[in-house]
Design an enzyme around this catalytic site. Structure first.
Site, PDB file in Angstrom:
ATOM      1  N   GLU A 201       0.760  -1.522   0.094  1.00  0.00           N
ATOM      2  CA  GLU A 201      -0.214  -0.098   0.357  1.00  0.00           C
ATOM      3  C   GLU A 201       1.101   1.610  -0.062  1.00  0.00           C
ATOM      4  OE1 GLU A 201      -3.573  -0.484   2.925  1.00  0.00           O
ATOM      5  OE2 GLU A 201      -2.369  -2.324   2.863  1.00  0.00           O
TER       6      GLU A 201
ATOM      7  N   GLU B  95       5.865   0.171   6.766  1.00  0.00           N
ATOM      8  CA  GLU B  95       4.453  -0.465   6.668  1.00  0.00           C
ATOM      9  C   GLU B  95       3.580  -0.209   5.117  1.00  0.00           C
ATOM     10  OE1 GLU B  95       2.021   0.793   8.667  1.00  0.00           O
ATOM     11  OE2 GLU B  95       3.651  -0.544  10.121  1.00  0.00           O
TER      12      GLU B  95
END
Ligand SMILES: *[C@@H]1O[C@H](CO)[C@@H](O)[C@H](O)[C@H]1NC(C)=O
Length: 372
Positions: free
Chosen positions: A323, A332
């Site tokens: 993402e 992340e």
């Protein structure tokens, strides 16, 4: 600035292992699901995602909102979906009327074609930076639960809220698991709700975080589910050969210390990043492939944790896609099994002999691309 994700060359052995074991067979394991996070500007359309999940024989997915396009795309698929009430609107659900309206607008129109099996009210509310959120949690879960009951749609829909492992004061050894004192009051009310409604406690548990914070103390192989001596909990004498199960059992102990038994603990998120910043020890394609592959293999064997030997541990892998818009350290943005264009970001390393399954070659991998 154009961003080019430089992809690691896929080693031939890894590729061969993968092709001969094909993660497509894995799934269809009823305790296994995947998180379909969408903090990105380059993901394929939801209908393509449903095709991908179907080809993987996945039967469970979780999303972080109630995006109507996604809910519609999942209609008449074989995939059960858990949806999320965003933290931003928790405070409105303090009002039973608003909760009813929320369910009427965001859930009811999609039933029964879309198999919504869970509503997660908020995400990691106990440990959110906004400390005012926590006061809305119990009213919100209660009002949402009452709303689905009132609308006669509560039979197949569980209402709960996932927590981060940071709700624990201590997680080692597992028998020492306990919740932080400052959240005890609201945790008790929340557990009481779960107990009454027979809903699970969902935990987001990442051995990667523990390893990253303390790489000299935590054995990597223990964190990755690779062969290792493991540890014995001196109080229970139970042997743990991996950190995830130890984390889950620490939560079970913490719950029981609050006076509740019989609440099932499930893993709403776990995963391992294929890439990280220089100070993020352990983030690599190799480790991510090991962690995810080992996890999947254990899921296929319907494993449970040492403390709850008869209850197959339900786990949702984080995540389906990398993402690109997630803030924070590089890791992340790199938990995905897939790049947004459908190329495989990492191949769960599965040993087909060990798994004992010979699977078909899945043509979706041949192109490696999901065309939007
Ligand atoms: C058990 O947890 C407490 C904190 O709740 C901690 O102080 C103690 O060191 C832990 N015990 C062990 C054996 O790690």
């Amino acid at each position: 600035m154009a961003t080019f994700i430089r992809r690691m060359p896929i080693s031939y052995t890894l590729l061969l292992l993968f092709l001969s074991s094909d993660i497509g067979f894995l799934l269809g394991v009823s305790s296994f699901g995947i998180n379909y996070g969408q903090v990105a500007d380059n993901l394929p359309p939801p209908a393509k995602v449903v095709e991908l999940l179907t080809s993987l024989k996945l039967t469970k997915a979780r999303i972080y909102d109630t995006n109507p396009q996604v809910l519609s795309a999942f209609a008449n698929s074989n995939i059960e979906l858990i949806v999320t009430v965003e933290n931003e609107i928790l405070n409105q659900l303090d009002d039973p009327e608003q909760a009813l309206q929320w369910v009427n607008t965001h859930i009811k129109p999609f039933l029964p074609d879309t198999k919504i099996t869970g509503i997660q009210v908020g995400n990691e509310v106990f440990t959110d930076d906004d400390i005012t959120l926590i006061q809305y949690l119990v009213p919100a879960v209660t009002n949402i639960h009452n709303a689905i009951s009132q609308l006669g749609i509560s039979t197949n829909i569980l209402v709960t809220s996932p927590s981060s492992l940071a709700v624990l004061e201590s997680s080692y050894p597992p028998s020492n698991g306990s919740f932080k004192g400052e959240i005890a009051d609201i945790m008790t009310q929340f557990l009481s709700f779960l107990s009454t409604t027979k809903s699970p406690f969902w935990i987001n548990a990442y051995p990667f975080f523990a390893y990253k914070d303390d790489p000299s103390e935590i054995p990597l192989e223990y964190a990755l589910f690779n062969p290792n001596p493991g540890m014995v909990d001196p109080v229970t004498n139970l042997h743990y050969d991996n950190m995830l199960y130890a984390m889950v059992d620490a939560v079970v102990f913490a719950i029981s210390k609050m006076g509740f038994d019989g609440i099932e603990v499930k893993v709403s998120e776990t995963g391992w990043p294929s890439k990280g910043d220089e100070d993020e020890s352990g983030a690599s394609v190799e480790n991510a492939a090991s962690y995810n592959g080992n996890l999947v293999r254990r899921q296929m064997e319907k494993e449970s944790t040492p403390l709850r030997p008869k209850m197959a541990l339900e786990v949702y892998l984080f995540a389906l896609f990398n993402e690109d818009l997630k803030p924070g350290p590089t890791s992340e943005r790199n938990y995905g099994l897939y790049e947004p264009d459908g190329r495989i970001a990492l191949l769960p390393k599965l040993d087909p002999l060990h798994v004992g399954v010979s699977a078909d070659f899945n043509p979706m991998w041949k192109s490696n691309i999901i065309r939007p």
